[in-house]
Design a protein around this motif. Structure first.
Motif, mmCIF file in Angstrom:
data_model
loop_
_atom_site.group_PDB
_atom_site.id
_atom_site.type_symbol
_atom_site.label_atom_id
_atom_site.label_comp_id
_atom_site.label_asym_id
_atom_site.label_seq_id
_atom_site.Cartn_x
_atom_site.Cartn_y
_atom_site.Cartn_z
ATOM 1 N N ALA A 1 0.859 -1.184 0.000
ATOM 2 C CA ALA A 1 0.000 0.000 0.000
ATOM 3 C C ALA A 1 0.893 1.231 0.000
ATOM 4 O O ALA A 1 1.456 1.583 1.042
ATOM 5 C CB ALA A 1 -0.921 0.009 1.220
ATOM 6 N N PRO A 2 1.085 1.881 -1.152
ATOM 7 C CA PRO A 2 2.042 3.001 -1.199
ATOM 8 C C PRO A 2 1.559 4.208 -0.414
ATOM 9 O O PRO A 2 0.361 4.443 -0.260
ATOM 10 C CB PRO A 2 2.131 3.318 -2.702
ATOM 11 N N ASP A 3 2.514 4.959 0.080
ATOM 12 C CA ASP A 3 2.225 6.200 0.789
ATOM 13 C C ASP A 3 1.866 7.271 -0.246
ATOM 14 O O ASP A 3 2.657 7.563 -1.144
ATOM 15 C CB ASP A 3 3.457 6.633 1.579
ATOM 16 N N PRO A 4 0.649 7.874 -0.175
ATOM 17 C CA PRO A 4 0.247 8.848 -1.194
ATOM 18 C C PRO A 4 0.856 10.229 -1.001
ATOM 19 O O PRO A 4 0.688 11.098 -1.862
ATOM 20 C CB PRO A 4 -1.279 8.909 -1.028
ATOM 21 N N HIS A 5 1.570 10.470 0.091
ATOM 22 C CA HIS A 5 2.095 11.803 0.375
ATOM 23 C C HIS A 5 3.341 12.095 -0.458
ATOM 24 O O HIS A 5 4.139 11.203 -0.750
ATOM 25 C CB HIS A 5 2.431 11.946 1.859
ATOM 26 N N ARG A 6 3.487 13.368 -0.806
ATOM 27 C CA ARG A 6 4.699 13.810 -1.499
ATOM 28 C C ARG A 6 5.762 14.224 -0.487
ATOM 29 O O ARG A 6 5.461 14.550 0.653
ATOM 30 C CB ARG A 6 4.372 14.997 -2.414
ATOM 31 N N VAL A 7 7.007 14.184 -0.934
ATOM 32 C CA VAL A 7 8.122 14.621 -0.094
ATOM 33 C C VAL A 7 8.269 16.132 -0.238
ATOM 34 O O VAL A 7 8.220 16.666 -1.358
ATOM 35 C CB VAL A 7 9.427 13.921 -0.518
ATOM 36 N N PRO A 8 8.393 16.886 0.856
ATOM 37 C CA PRO A 8 8.520 18.350 0.753
ATOM 38 C C PRO A 8 9.712 18.748 -0.107
ATOM 39 O O PRO A 8 10.744 18.073 -0.130
ATOM 40 C CB PRO A 8 8.704 18.790 2.215
ATOM 41 N N LEU B 1 -9.156 4.474 1.071
ATOM 42 C CA LEU B 1 -9.020 5.787 1.685
ATOM 43 C C LEU B 1 -7.564 6.188 1.934
ATOM 44 O O LEU B 1 -7.232 7.375 1.870
ATOM 45 C CB LEU B 1 -9.773 5.819 3.021
ATOM 46 N N LEU B 2 -6.701 5.198 2.184
ATOM 47 C CA LEU B 2 -5.331 5.510 2.589
ATOM 48 C C LEU B 2 -4.321 5.394 1.454
ATOM 49 O O LEU B 2 -3.244 5.980 1.533
ATOM 50 C CB LEU B 2 -4.898 4.584 3.735
ATOM 51 N N SER B 3 -4.635 4.641 0.405
ATOM 52 C CA SER B 3 -3.741 4.528 -0.755
ATOM 53 C C SER B 3 -4.572 4.558 -2.025
ATOM 54 O O SER B 3 -4.628 3.584 -2.776
ATOM 55 C CB SER B 3 -2.920 3.238 -0.686
ATOM 56 N N PRO B 4 -5.272 5.676 -2.263
ATOM 57 C CA PRO B 4 -6.194 5.716 -3.409
ATOM 58 C C PRO B 4 -5.450 5.833 -4.727
ATOM 59 O O PRO B 4 -4.315 6.305 -4.793
ATOM 60 C CB PRO B 4 -7.018 6.980 -3.138
ATOM 61 N N ARG B 5 -6.109 5.398 -5.775
ATOM 62 C CA ARG B 5 -5.604 5.600 -7.132
ATOM 63 C C ARG B 5 -6.331 6.793 -7.714
ATOM 64 O O ARG B 5 -7.543 6.762 -7.916
ATOM 65 C CB ARG B 5 -5.865 4.370 -8.005
ATOM 66 N N GLU B 6 -5.583 7.835 -7.963
ATOM 67 C CA GLU B 6 -6.196 9.096 -8.371
ATOM 68 C C GLU B 6 -6.544 9.068 -9.852
ATOM 69 O O GLU B 6 -5.790 8.612 -10.688
ATOM 70 C CB GLU B 6 -5.224 10.265 -8.141
ATOM 71 N N GLY B 7 -7.721 9.626 -10.146
ATOM 72 C CA GLY B 7 -8.105 9.936 -11.515
ATOM 73 C C GLY B 7 -8.393 8.737 -12.386
ATOM 74 O O GLY B 7 -7.722 7.738 -12.371
ATOM 75 N N GLY B 8 -9.425 8.870 -13.241
ATOM 76 C CA GLY B 8 -9.706 7.880 -14.256
ATOM 77 C C GLY B 8 -10.383 6.649 -13.702
ATOM 78 O O GLY B 8 -10.447 6.395 -12.508
ATOM 79 N N SER B 9 -10.913 5.834 -14.607
ATOM 80 C CA SER B 9 -11.565 4.607 -14.232
ATOM 81 C C SER B 9 -10.512 3.532 -14.002
ATOM 82 O O SER B 9 -9.438 3.556 -14.582
ATOM 83 C CB SER B 9 -12.528 4.161 -15.338
ATOM 84 N N PRO B 10 -10.826 2.523 -13.170
ATOM 85 C CA PRO B 10 -9.852 1.462 -12.930
ATOM 86 C C PRO B 10 -9.457 0.739 -14.210
ATOM 87 O O PRO B 10 -8.293 0.388 -14.392
ATOM 88 C CB PRO B 10 -10.593 0.534 -11.954
#
Length: 433
Positions: free
Chosen positions: A81-88, A198-207
């Protein structure tokens, strides 16, 4: 193929004999305990929020809990489950807080944390109590009768006064334990799916669209790497061999020629052919180094560090990875080391590479002047594009005055995890002075 989650495990005939029922129970039990603790923490922070002291802590509790939940997902979901946050982009707590407050992922994680602390944890414990507690109580009926000596109440409802009845209740408990393992795993799978969404969502587009884009992009990367290796092989086995033969012929002709203008011209041609051969070998090495194909990314990065104009300390411990990932990681490391030598004015650099949690992380740092700008034509934009093809990410922290840190992250799975036999190669720390 082995199941990766409870939903897949439920379709296997050997599900009751596998570890998945116990993994599911462990996931729900730990979820109940963690949710109860989160409920207590939120109550305390809610009181402090009345004085505006607990609001920042309340906001940051979501990402903190989400990090624990992503690790806990490994109990019932073997896909990372990848971390969705970006690195500052800049160091410091202030930059980190500004970035986190502006990310949608932070608010999704806070919402999940509140949901876990109020609704989910009681449901987790109820599911475990029904699926394990009820059969366990029935299984313990003979023990209760033996302790009391006269009677026992099975699950506090049915009065048992003889051992045949007690063992019949225990048999019923054993059957229920197996039967209820299926809905227990289904509940755990649903909980894990909610947490991942909720914690590792796939952004944008259909699956479906995303899956097709990822698949086509992977095919393009594989085709590009195959073509790169073909060009390297053709140059190595064709043009390079012809140049070697030409250089030897010119050398022999130079020895046989009498002193004079002809000998001078042959000597000049022999020297030029040798220079062309040297440049061709460097070109072949740049297209696809043989050490990368033979020994893997760890050895190739150690070789690149040894050839760097700036002394480099290496800390590389990598298994064999897919060819496209190794190639991207190698050229990311080479580009970073080249930038250190050309632009940083550094006296020393450090290269670190690890493959953990399904992600290749490669870092190159130096003690130079800093101020690296991807828009300045240093090749960093092209490098970021190259990593993006593999769903990777490039992060650069280079304040004026230094130091500079370049981090490349590429999702991957080692070949050993993909059921391909291979032995990892470790490059030990070294420095070249």
């Amino acid at each position: 193929m082995d199941p990766r989650n409870p939903w897949q495990a439920l379709t296997r005939p050997r599900f009751p004999r596998s570890s998945w029922p116990w993994r599911s129970a462990g996931y729900l039990v730990t979820g109940g305990l963690l949710g109860a603790l989160a409920c207590l923490v939120f109550l305390v922070l809610g009181v402090f929020s009345l004085f505006l002291v607990g609001l920042p802590l309340l906001l940051l509790s979501g990402p903190a809990l989400a990090g624990i939940e992503r690790r806990r997902l490994r109990l019932v979901d073997l896909d990372p489950a990848p971390d969705p946050h970006r690195v500052p982009d800049a160091p410091g707590l202030a930059a980190w807080l500004r970035l986190r407050a502006g990310e949608q992922s932070t608010w999704r994680e806070l919402g999940y944390a509140l949901l876990l602390a109020t609704v989910l944890w009681p449901l987790d414990l109820i599911a475990v109590a029904v699926a394990i507690g009820l059969p366990g109580a029935l299984l313990g009926t003979p023990v209760q009768l033996a302790v009391d000596g006269r009677e026992a109440k099975a699950v506090k409802v049915y009065l048992v006064t003889s051992y045949p009845e007690a063992f019949a209740a225990a048999l019923l408990g054993a059957l229920l334990l197996v039967a209820l393992a299926y809905p227990l795993a289904a509940v755990a799978g649903a909980r894990a799916a909610l947490a991942r969404a909720l914690l590792s969502p796939r952004e944008g587009g259909s699956p479906a669209g995303i899956g097709e884009v990822i698949a086509s992009r992977a095919r393009l990367v594989d085709a590009f790497e195959a073509e790169r290796r073909r060009i390297e092989r053709d140059l190595h086995d064709g043009a390079q061999q012809r140049l070697v033969a030409l250089t030897m012929t010119l050398g022999l002709a130079r020895l046989d020629a009498p002193p004079g203008p002809l000998a001078d011209q042959l000597a000049k041609a022999h020297t030029e052919a040798g220079q062309v051969l040297t440049e061709l070998r460097e070109l072949i090495h740049g297209i696809h180094p043989q050490v990368l194909a033979d020994y893997g990314l760890g050895a190739a990065l150690a070789d690149a560090a040894d050839r760097s104009a700036v002394p480099v300390d290496t800390d590389v411990d990598l298994p064999r990875l897919p060819a496209a990932v190794e190639s991207a990681g190698y050229f990311a490391g080479c580009e970073a080391l080249a930038n250190v030598a050309r632009h940083s004015g550094a006296r020393r650099a450090r290269l670190t590479a690890r493959a953990e949690g399904g992600v290749l992380r490669l870092e190159v740092s130096d003690d130079g002047r800093g101020g690296a700008d991807p828009a300045g034509g240093s090749g960093l934009t092209g490098l970021a594009d190259r990593l993006a093809v593999l769903d990777g990410r490039l992060t650069i922290m280079s304040p004026p005055g230094g130091p500079t840190l370049l981090r490349a992250e590429i999702p991957c799975r080692s070949l050993s995890e993909s059921s391909v036999s291979s032995s990892p190669r470790t490059a030990s720390s070294s420095g070249r002075d």
